[in-house]
Structures are given as structure tokens and as C-alpha cells.
Design a protein around this motif. Structure first.
Motif, PDB file in Angstrom:
ATOM      1  N   TRP A 150      -7.799   1.997  -9.332  1.00  0.00           N
ATOM      2  CA  TRP A 150      -8.321   2.057  -7.962  1.00  0.00           C
ATOM      3  C   TRP A 150      -7.488   1.184  -7.034  1.00  0.00           C
ATOM      4  O   TRP A 150      -6.884   0.213  -7.466  1.00  0.00           O
ATOM      5  CB  TRP A 150      -9.788   1.565  -7.929  1.00  0.00           C
ATOM      6  CG  TRP A 150     -10.668   2.375  -8.828  1.00  0.00           C
ATOM      7  CD1 TRP A 150     -11.162   1.995 -10.036  1.00  0.00           C
ATOM      8  CD2 TRP A 150     -11.121   3.715  -8.611  1.00  0.00           C
ATOM      9  NE1 TRP A 150     -11.897   3.008 -10.595  1.00  0.00           N
ATOM     10  CE2 TRP A 150     -11.904   4.082  -9.733  1.00  0.00           C
ATOM     11  CE3 TRP A 150     -10.960   4.655  -7.585  1.00  0.00           C
ATOM     12  CZ2 TRP A 150     -12.504   5.326  -9.858  1.00  0.00           C
ATOM     13  CZ3 TRP A 150     -11.575   5.900  -7.705  1.00  0.00           C
ATOM     14  CH2 TRP A 150     -12.326   6.229  -8.830  1.00  0.00           C
ATOM     15  N   ARG A 151      -7.500   1.530  -5.767  1.00  0.00           N
ATOM     16  CA  ARG A 151      -6.808   0.691  -4.778  1.00  0.00           C
ATOM     17  C   ARG A 151      -7.526  -0.642  -4.641  1.00  0.00           C
ATOM     18  O   ARG A 151      -8.750  -0.698  -4.735  1.00  0.00           O
ATOM     19  CB  ARG A 151      -6.799   1.393  -3.414  1.00  0.00           C
ATOM     20  CG  ARG A 151      -5.839   2.546  -3.397  1.00  0.00           C
ATOM     21  CD  ARG A 151      -5.510   2.990  -1.982  1.00  0.00           C
ATOM     22  NE  ARG A 151      -4.413   3.912  -2.028  1.00  0.00           N
ATOM     23  CZ  ARG A 151      -4.482   5.210  -1.683  1.00  0.00           C
ATOM     24  NH1 ARG A 151      -5.606   5.721  -1.260  1.00  0.00           N
ATOM     25  NH2 ARG A 151      -3.426   5.970  -1.773  1.00  0.00           N
ATOM     26  N   PHE A 178       0.862  -1.195   0.000  1.00  0.00           N
ATOM     27  CA  PHE A 178       0.000   0.000   0.000  1.00  0.00           C
ATOM     28  C   PHE A 178       0.889   1.233   0.000  1.00  0.00           C
ATOM     29  O   PHE A 178       1.668   1.435   0.943  1.00  0.00           O
ATOM     30  CB  PHE A 178      -0.863  -0.055   1.275  1.00  0.00           C
ATOM     31  CG  PHE A 178      -1.671   1.174   1.565  1.00  0.00           C
ATOM     32  CD1 PHE A 178      -2.415   1.797   0.567  1.00  0.00           C
ATOM     33  CD2 PHE A 178      -1.722   1.699   2.852  1.00  0.00           C
ATOM     34  CE1 PHE A 178      -3.182   2.922   0.860  1.00  0.00           C
ATOM     35  CE2 PHE A 178      -2.477   2.810   3.157  1.00  0.00           C
ATOM     36  CZ  PHE A 178      -3.211   3.428   2.152  1.00  0.00           C
ATOM     37  N   LYS A 217      -2.614   1.061 -12.305  1.00  0.00           N
ATOM     38  CA  LYS A 217      -3.868   0.705 -11.625  1.00  0.00           C
ATOM     39  C   LYS A 217      -4.708   1.941 -11.395  1.00  0.00           C
ATOM     40  O   LYS A 217      -4.160   3.009 -11.074  1.00  0.00           O
ATOM     41  CB  LYS A 217      -3.533   0.100 -10.245  1.00  0.00           C
ATOM     42  CG  LYS A 217      -3.626  -1.406 -10.216  1.00  0.00           C
ATOM     43  CD  LYS A 217      -3.292  -1.919  -8.854  1.00  0.00           C
ATOM     44  CE  LYS A 217      -4.520  -2.195  -8.042  1.00  0.00           C
ATOM     45  NZ  LYS A 217      -4.206  -2.633  -6.697  1.00  0.00           N
ATOM     46  N   ARG A 234      -8.410   6.246  -5.410  1.00  0.00           N
ATOM     47  CA  ARG A 234      -7.528   6.050  -6.566  1.00  0.00           C
ATOM     48  C   ARG A 234      -6.168   5.526  -6.139  1.00  0.00           C
ATOM     49  O   ARG A 234      -5.628   5.968  -5.136  1.00  0.00           O
ATOM     50  CB  ARG A 234      -7.338   7.380  -7.296  1.00  0.00           C
ATOM     51  CG  ARG A 234      -8.513   7.743  -8.142  1.00  0.00           C
ATOM     52  CD  ARG A 234      -8.224   8.967  -8.988  1.00  0.00           C
ATOM     53  NE  ARG A 234      -9.356   9.217  -9.865  1.00  0.00           N
ATOM     54  CZ  ARG A 234      -9.506   8.642 -11.051  1.00  0.00           C
ATOM     55  NH1 ARG A 234      -8.590   7.820 -11.514  1.00  0.00           N
ATOM     56  NH2 ARG A 234     -10.560   8.899 -11.793  1.00  0.00           N
ATOM     57  N   SER A 235      -5.645   4.632  -6.944  1.00  0.00           N
ATOM     58  CA  SER A 235      -4.314   4.096  -6.674  1.00  0.00           C
ATOM     59  C   SER A 235      -3.274   5.091  -7.187  1.00  0.00           C
ATOM     60  O   SER A 235      -3.527   5.820  -8.140  1.00  0.00           O
ATOM     61  CB  SER A 235      -4.173   2.764  -7.407  1.00  0.00           C
ATOM     62  OG  SER A 235      -2.852   2.337  -7.346  1.00  0.00           O
ATOM     63  N   GLU A 287      -5.544  -3.041   0.353  1.00  0.00           N
ATOM     64  CA  GLU A 287      -4.424  -2.074   0.354  1.00  0.00           C
ATOM     65  C   GLU A 287      -4.623  -1.135   1.528  1.00  0.00           C
ATOM     66  O   GLU A 287      -5.407  -0.181   1.456  1.00  0.00           O
ATOM     67  CB  GLU A 287      -4.401  -1.291  -0.973  1.00  0.00           C
ATOM     68  CG  GLU A 287      -3.742  -2.066  -2.081  1.00  0.00           C
ATOM     69  CD  GLU A 287      -3.515  -1.241  -3.334  1.00  0.00           C
ATOM     70  OE1 GLU A 287      -3.010  -0.109  -3.233  1.00  0.00           O
ATOM     71  OE2 GLU A 287      -3.876  -1.737  -4.405  1.00  0.00           O
ATOM     72  N   THR A 340       0.402   6.391   4.561  1.00  0.00           N
ATOM     73  CA  THR A 340       0.371   4.951   4.249  1.00  0.00           C
ATOM     74  C   THR A 340       1.152   4.119   5.275  1.00  0.00           C
ATOM     75  O   THR A 340       1.385   2.929   5.070  1.00  0.00           O
ATOM     76  CB  THR A 340       0.950   4.692   2.846  1.00  0.00           C
ATOM     77  OG1 THR A 340       2.285   5.204   2.820  1.00  0.00           O
ATOM     78  CG2 THR A 340       0.115   5.359   1.778  1.00  0.00           C
ATOM     79  N   ARG A 342      -0.380   3.883  -8.148  1.00  0.00           N
ATOM     80  CA  ARG A 342       0.446   3.080  -9.068  1.00  0.00           C
ATOM     81  C   ARG A 342       0.024   3.403 -10.487  1.00  0.00           C
ATOM     82  O   ARG A 342      -1.171   3.528 -10.774  1.00  0.00           O
ATOM     83  CB  ARG A 342       0.245   1.590  -8.808  1.00  0.00           C
ATOM     84  CG  ARG A 342       0.777   1.173  -7.462  1.00  0.00           C
ATOM     85  CD  ARG A 342       0.605  -0.318  -7.257  1.00  0.00           C
ATOM     86  NE  ARG A 342       0.687  -0.643  -5.856  1.00  0.00           N
ATOM     87  CZ  ARG A 342       1.805  -0.790  -5.176  1.00  0.00           C
ATOM     88  NH1 ARG A 342       2.960  -0.656  -5.766  1.00  0.00           N
ATOM     89  NH2 ARG A 342       1.798  -1.070  -3.892  1.00  0.00           N
TER      90      ARG A 342
END
Ligand SMILES: C[S@@+](CC[C@H](N)C(=O)[O-])C[C@H]1O[C@@H](n2cnc3c(N)ncnc32)[C@H](O)[C@@H]1O
Length: 474
Positions: free
Chosen positions: A268-269, A198, A266, A260-261, A273, A231, A263
Motif C-alpha cells: 500500500w502507499r 510518490f 510495498k 496500492r503502491s 505519498e 503523480t 513499488r
């Protein structure tokens, strides 16, 4: 030349520091000594401790030495120092005089040993390494040479200084010592944020997270708290040293791991995570206490001593805004906001954030507990007078990490030295943090000026270009 043992019976050790975060290295090692409960003496050195990679220490026992090097992220290795000299002859004489009762256990017939030759400031040729080893032929080693699994490793370490433009032919100094252990730099890759379950925009990098946990003297069974947890990188590093961890964040999305992620591949998380999963990833879930959605501007705890350390990376307003609950005109949460995940928020000046943080630490730390946090600084403004103070907190260390010519952040470490009383409160004597986004505005202004300068340079370049080109007539 100093004696191999000082009067207290402590042994001499040589710490070889990594060439990284130079200012942070000595405060890290001092905090580690505290965390592992060892006394430590840093010997007077001719060198500037801030930039030089070799530091002589005196420690009460080898066990303490192993514990200390086993936690350091800014050290390469630790040696039991047998001798040092500015010339080969000087070093050899010191080694000849080294007390037999200290050297004998490592030279016995039933042991194995090997030499390791290394240098700072120069790459040594194989020939040079061989010559250095051959020159030590007079040492009465009886044991077997084992290059792979030797019981004892001996370092020959040459120092050519840190100026690559002035590397001398011969080293300034050579050290000889028995290897005790390596620092923990190999763990930086294992804990890298890139491999973390995460992450967010502002996740703290692994090396600095460990340095912060070391400065906080995080240790087994202590409780570490991060009021701006994000995080949870600082919870991960503190738990690595055995602390129970907890945190708060004003952002419900980050606490629940929603949204929202960050990464690139990607949107969405994912399901799991969240901070707890980060701890699980490293086998540290048993040290997770909890994380709460909460505004650091208003403590959820009664004023009592709860934490052994507060370790945090507050929002400076550059990459994320600093906000608190309430409206511009009052400090209260509106009643109809109470059920919402996203109640009304207003600007939180760095000045208020910093004084709140120190007041919070003064109230909730145990005596000798530590507060470790980053202070953003516009470098031309810097003087010790801008450092937030509190009558219950003593400044332990203040290390600068330069981010650009004009902006830096300072890792501040404070220790609670006095019981909190209601009349005690934090202050900033010369306060550059009063305006909302004080640092962000300066940061953006500098970025704008830089862009403007670059544009002017490009314009001048394109304007001069046509005249350089040959015209059709010519
Ligand atoms: C720099 S980030 C911390 C990053 C964290 N160290 C990590 O590794 O992910 C600052 C965090 O403070 C939170 N924050 C901002 N204002 C806050 C407030 N008033 N109270 C609590 N948290 C706040 C933000 O949501 C953000 O997650």
C-alpha cells in the motif's frame, strides 16, 4: 570561413548536443531561449540538424549563453567558438586570425587555463590528444596551466561523424572554443523516478519531463497546469524552473495518494505519498498551488486566462483507460453520484480528449502561453492532417519518439496566438482517434500478431527438430 562576430556584434557559439532524443534537441534549445528571454540565431549548417551533434549559434551575450546551456537537458556543453576547420592547417589559420581584442582577456599572465580534448564518433588515444594540444603551441597563452581549477577551459573537439561503420582516419572537422557551460544532464539522476517519493505506473521519466517543461518555456513566477496530473512528474520539472504548479486528475486515489503502491516491495502507499511530497523532496513545495479531483472533459474554471503553460501526458488507453464522468448515453454526472469518490464513468475517446484539450488550452492560456502534450500515433496512419488544430493555437514543434515499428508518440508544442472566441473550436481533419481505445486496439493487435508470428516460428523450429536428432536405429 565565417567571421568570429557577425554584424550585430553577436558572438559565435558551438552547441554540442547529446546523442539522445535527436528530434527534440533543437526545439528544446529554441524554447529555452524564449524562456530566458534571449534572442538566438541558429546558423545555416551543411549538417542535418536533426541528427548532427554540433550546431553553431549566434547569441547577443555570454550571460544569455550561460542561461541557455544552464537549462538544457539535451545538450552536452556550449563553447564560445573561436574557430573551426576541415583540416588542422585550416583551423590553425583561423585561430591565428582570431581578433586579439577578443582572445587577450583569456590569455593574460594573471589567469589560468587548460585544454580539454574530446571527439564525437571515436575514442581518442592519449597520444592523439597530446599531439592536438602540442600543435596549438603558437597560441600566445601567458597564463598558468591548471588542470583542476583553471579559470578558462578550451575545447579541442573533433568530429568523426555518426556512422560507426565508416569512421574516417582524420576528423571531418575540428572545433576550438572557450567553454561556457555544461547542460543539465547530471540532474536526470537526481530527479530519477526510481528515487521519487510518490510514483505510479505511468510516471513520466525525469529527462522527458524536463524537456517538456523546457518546451513549455516554464519559468520563474509563471503558472503551469497539468490536467492529467497523475503523480505530478510534470509539475516537478516545471517547478524546478521556478513555475507555480497545479493539476487535476479524475482518479481520487492518485490525488490523495491512496491505494496500492506500484513499488514491488510495498503493498500500500504510505502516509505521505502524494504530489506535494514529491515537490517537497526537491525543495520546491513553495511552488505547489494545489491539485484537484476533476474530469478534464469538463473545465472547473470559467473561461479566462489562467495559465502560462499547460503541460500534460494524457491517457492513451494503453496502460490506463481514458475515462470521463457520465454514462454512455449522456454527458451528465448523476445526482446520486455527486457525493461519491468514484462516480459513474464512461469511455472518453481520444478524439474527444484531444479536442477538449485544445479547446481548454485556447480558453485558459494567456496569449503566447504554450500547450505541450503527447499525441499517440499509429505510424502507418501518420500525416500532418491527424494533428489536432485550433484557430487560437499555432503549432511550434512536433517531435516523434518511436516506441515500436508501428507505434510512436509525438511531443506537440503549440502557442496561443489569438484571443479565444466562443465560435472557435478544435478539429482533427483526418481523425484516427474516433473509436474508444483507438490506439490501444492497434497496439494490442500488433502485440497479438507479433506473438502469433513468434509461436509459428517456434512451432516450425520444434517440428524440424526431431528429424535432426539421430534416431535409435541410426
Ligand atoms: C499518463 S497518466 C499521467 C502520468 C503523469 N504525467 C505522471 O507523471 O504521473 C494519465 C492520467 O490521466 C488521468 N485521467 C484519465 N482520464 C482523465 C480525465 N477524464 N480527466 C482527468 N484525468 C484523467 C489518469 O488517472 C492518469 O493519472
Amino acid at each position: 570561413m565565417a567571421a568570429p562576430m557577425c554584424s550585430t556584434g553577436w558572438r559565435r557559439y558551438l552547441l554540442w548536443l547529446a546523442h539522445d532524443h535527436l528530434e527534440f534537441r533543437i526545439p528544446e534549445i529554441q524554447s529555452i531561449a524564449l524562456a530566458v528571454g534571449s534572442q538566438m540565431e541558429i546558423c545555416d549548417s551543411d549538417y542535418d540538424l536533426k541528427s548532427h551533434p554540433f550546431v553553431e549559434l549566434r547569441l547577443p551575450s555570454e550571460e544569455d549563453a550561460r542561461k541557455i546551456i544552464g537549462r538544457s537537458f539535451l545538450s552536452r556543453c556550449l563553447l564560445e567558438l573561436w574557430g573551426t576547420g576541415q583540416t588542422a592547417e585550416e583551423l590553425h589559420q583561423v585561430l591565428r586570425d582570431y581578433p586579439t581584442e577578443l582572445s587577450a582577456p583569456y590569455m593574460r599572465q594573471d589567469t589560468s587555463f587548460r585544454y580539454h580534448v574530446a571527439a564525437f564518433g571515436k575514442t581518442l588515444t592519449m597520444r592523439r590528444k597530446r599531439d592536438l594540444i602540442d600543435a596549438l603551441d603558437f597560441l600566445p597563452f601567458q597564463g598558468r596551466v591548471d588542470l583542476k581549477n583553471a579559470e578558462h577551459t578550451f575545447y579541442i573537439l573533433e568530429d568523426y561523424g555518426d556512422d560507426p561503420t565508416k569512421t574516417p582516419e582524420e576528423p571531418y572537422r575540428t572545433f576550438f572554443g572557450r567553454w561556457i557551460g555544461d547542460g543539465q544532464r547530471k540532474l536526470i539522476d537526481k530527479y530519477s523516478v526510481r528515487k521519487r517519493h510518490f510514483i505510479g505506473e505511468t510516471s513520466m521519466d525525469a529527462a522527458l519531463s524536463f524537456v517538456m517543461a523546457n518546451m513549455a518555456a516554464a519559468r520563474r513566477n509563471s503558472v503551469v497546469f497539468d490536467p492529467f496530473v497523475g503523480t505530478g512528474s510534470l509539475l516537478v520539472s516545471s517547478a524546478h524552473f521556478g513555475s507555480y504548479v497545479m493539476g487535476t486528475d479524475i482518479d481520487s486515489h492518485i490525488i490523495h495518494g491512496w491505494g496500492r503502491s506500484t513499488r514491488h516491495n510495498k503493498k500500500w502507499r504510505g502516509e505521505d505519498e502524494n504530489i506535494r511530497a514529491n515537490l517537497r523532496q526537491y525543495g520546491l513545495e513553495h511552488l505547489y498551488l494545489d491539485v484537484l479531483i476533476s474530469d478534464a472533459a469538463r473545465s472547473v474554471w470559467r473561461p479566462c486566462q489562467l495559465f502560462d503553460a499547460i503541460v500534460t501526458d494524457p491517457p492513451y488507453g494503453i496502460r490506463e483507460s481514458s475515462q470521463r464522468l457520465g454514462t454512455k448515453d449522456n454527458n451528465f454526472v448523476r445526482e446520486d453520484d455527486c457525493e461519491l469518490h468514484n462516480p459513474t464513468k464512461t469511455a472518453y475517446t481520444l478524439s474527444d480528449l484531444l479536442t477538449d484539450l485544445l479547446n481548454y488550452a485556447a480558453q485558459h492560456l494567456v496569449i503566447h502561453g504554450r500547450l505541450v502534450y503527447w499525441l499517440p500515433v499509429y505510424r502507418p496512419d501518420y500525416s500532418e492532417k491527424i494533428l489536432p488544430r485550433h484557430p487560437c493555437l499555432r503549432l511550434v514543434s512536433n517531435c516523434e519518439q518511436v516506441l515500436s515499428t508501428d507505434i510512436s508518440r509525438r511531443l506537440i508544442c503549440m502557442e496561443k496566438v489569438k484571443e479565444y472566441q466562443e465560435s472557435d473550436s478544435a478539429e482533427i481533419v483526418v481523425n484516427p482517434y474516433r473509436e474508444h481505445n483507438a490506439i490501444r486496439d492497434k497496439y494490442l493487435l500488433l502485440a497479438k500478431e507479433k506473438k502469433q508470428k513468434q509461436r509459428t516460428r517456434e512451432d516450425t523450429h520444434t517440428k524440424t527438430k526431431p528429424s535432426e536428432k539421430p534416431t535409435e536405429e541410426s
